[in-house]
Design an enzyme around this catalytic site. Structure first.
Site, PDB file in Angstrom:
ATOM      1  N   GLY A  77     -30.665  54.460  43.718  1.00 27.69           N
ATOM      2  CA  GLY A  77     -31.674  54.932  42.948  1.00 27.69           C
ATOM      3  C   GLY A  77     -30.856  55.510  41.429  1.00 27.69           C
ATOM      4  O   GLY A  77     -30.032  54.769  40.890  1.00 27.69           O
ATOM      5  N   ASP A  78     -30.937  56.693  41.122  1.00 29.59           N
ATOM      6  CA  ASP A  78     -30.275  57.330  39.838  1.00 29.59           C
ATOM      7  C   ASP A  78     -29.443  58.281  40.178  1.00 29.59           C
ATOM      8  O   ASP A  78     -29.250  59.061  39.562  1.00 29.59           O
ATOM      9  CB  ASP A  78     -31.549  58.089  39.072  1.00 29.59           C
ATOM     10  CG  ASP A  78     -32.247  59.161  39.651  1.00 29.59           C
ATOM     11  OD1 ASP A  78     -32.408  58.961  40.952  1.00 29.59           O
ATOM     12  OD2 ASP A  78     -32.947  59.535  38.829  1.00 29.59           O
ATOM     13  N   GLU A  79     -28.768  58.166  41.228  1.00 29.01           N
ATOM     14  CA  GLU A  79     -27.803  59.273  41.792  1.00 29.01           C
ATOM     15  C   GLU A  79     -26.411  58.733  41.770  1.00 29.01           C
ATOM     16  O   GLU A  79     -26.099  57.668  42.402  1.00 29.01           O
ATOM     17  CB  GLU A  79     -28.068  59.669  43.389  1.00 29.01           C
ATOM     18  CG  GLU A  79     -29.398  60.620  43.437  1.00 29.01           C
ATOM     19  CD  GLU A  79     -29.832  60.747  44.961  1.00 29.01           C
ATOM     20  OE1 GLU A  79     -29.669  61.822  45.028  1.00 29.01           O
ATOM     21  OE2 GLU A  79     -29.854  59.665  45.676  1.00 29.01           O
ATOM     22  N   LEU A 136     -30.048  61.670  37.078  1.00 28.77           N
ATOM     23  CA  LEU A 136     -30.820  61.392  35.847  1.00 28.77           C
ATOM     24  C   LEU A 136     -32.066  61.993  35.744  1.00 28.77           C
ATOM     25  O   LEU A 136     -32.998  62.189  36.840  1.00 28.77           O
ATOM     26  CB  LEU A 136     -30.883  59.917  35.634  1.00 28.77           C
ATOM     27  CG  LEU A 136     -29.479  59.072  35.559  1.00 28.77           C
ATOM     28  CD1 LEU A 136     -30.079  57.898  34.942  1.00 28.77           C
ATOM     29  CD2 LEU A 136     -28.563  59.680  34.726  1.00 28.77           C
TER      30      LEU A 136
END
Length: 313
Positions: free
Chosen positions: A222-224, A181
């Site tokens: 996380g944002d992965e 993201l």
């Protein structure tokens, strides 16, 4: 004063009652089947497990129909093996009760012989539904991301090996896709972690809906996020799918009266055939493609092909 040994001997009817009570508390019942007539005999515990009305005729064909398909096959195979070999077998089977409830049952099968031939089979049936549910709950906790419900990194690596080594489906995996993201840290810092969590959950939902036929959709942390694509297989069509995914993820999110702008950068690597490359190699290629997407301005996708060139999506 010596204890009278006779005082500790329970009457037969009390002993039977206590034994039956112990079996019922453990949700265990005993059963028997005459092999010549296929006549079934059950104790009350088995009636309870199947939710079968006591007094109704026990027809084996009707009871067998209560087993879920795979369990029915496994049960019939185990039954035939016990009759053939005389060796006892225990297996877990899934059934639907007469009320339509799904239950797991631990089934033991043994054989009694008369005149050198198997005359009847018998054993026990125990309701182990709660045990199976507890195990399934632990498995879910170990394999899924608690926030989004997607597969976590550990499950992803296991499922990747299963998918690419699936001989029945010819190892049908076409690409490894990494999604990161854009500006997620800034969103978290500005609006707080609740807004960040809402964003992650929304992205997970969008990916789950868009890639319901994919081999796997997961969150690495996380944002992965990560996807194993099964189809399409042609590089140009994969690039088109990635472009559509960028557009889909860039739609705004409304949360708690706030208008959240989100976007994503995507990098992908072709799996190729035959599947001989290690997952670490594919991750390295997809990560490089992701870096190129971010370096090119973010909110875009790159596909790293077999020939070692990246394609802008």
């Amino acid at each position: 004063m010596k204890e009278d040994p006779a005082a500790s001997v329970l009457p037969d009817e009390v002993r039977v009652r206590l034994y039956d009570q112990a079996l019922n508390d453990a949700r265990i019942g005993a059963w028997e089947c005459d092999l010549e007539t296929e006549r079934l005999s059950w104790t009350s515990g088995v009636y309870d497990i199947f939710g079968y009305p006591v007094g109704n005729p026990l027809r084996r064909t009707s009871i067998v129909d209560l087993y879920v398909d795979e369990s029915r096959r496994n049960m019939e195979l185990a039954r035939a093996e016990v009759i053939r070999s005389g060796r006892p077998v225990t297996l877990d089977t899934e059934i639907r009760t007469c009320r339509g409830e799904r239950r797991w049952m631990r089934l033991s099968i043994n054989a009694a012989r008369e005149g050198g031939r198997p005359a009847r089979i018998f054993g026990s049936k125990q309701d182990v539904t709660s045990d199976r549910q507890a195990i399934e709950s632990l498995r879910q906790q170990a394999e899924t991301d608690p926030l989004t419900g997607l597969a976590n990194r550990a499950l992803f690596q296991v499922r990747y090996r299963e998918i690419v080594n699936d001989a029945l489906n010819h190892g049908f995996a076409s690409a490894l896709v990494l999604i990161d993201l854009d500006g997620f840290k800034e969103l978290n810092d500005t609006l707080g972690h609740l807004a960040g969590d809402a964003c992650l959950c929304e992205v997970a939902q969008r990916l789950r809906r868009a890639f319901h036929d994919a081999g796997l959709v997961g969150r690495l942390g996380g944002d992965e996020f990560v996807i194993i694509l099964r189809a399409p297989t042609h590089p140009a069509r994969i690039a088109h799918v990635l472009q559509q995914t960028v557009a889909m993820l860039s739609r705004p999110l409304f949360w708690n009266g706030c208008h959240l702008e989100i976007s994503a950068s995507i990098g992908a690597a072709l799996v190729g055939r035959p599947h001989r490359r290690r997952i670490a190699e594919l991750f390295a290629e997809a990560d490089l493609a992701l870096y190129e997407a971010k370096a090119a301005g973010r909110n875009r996708a790159h596909l790293f092909g077999d020939e070692g060139q990246s394609r802008a999506a």
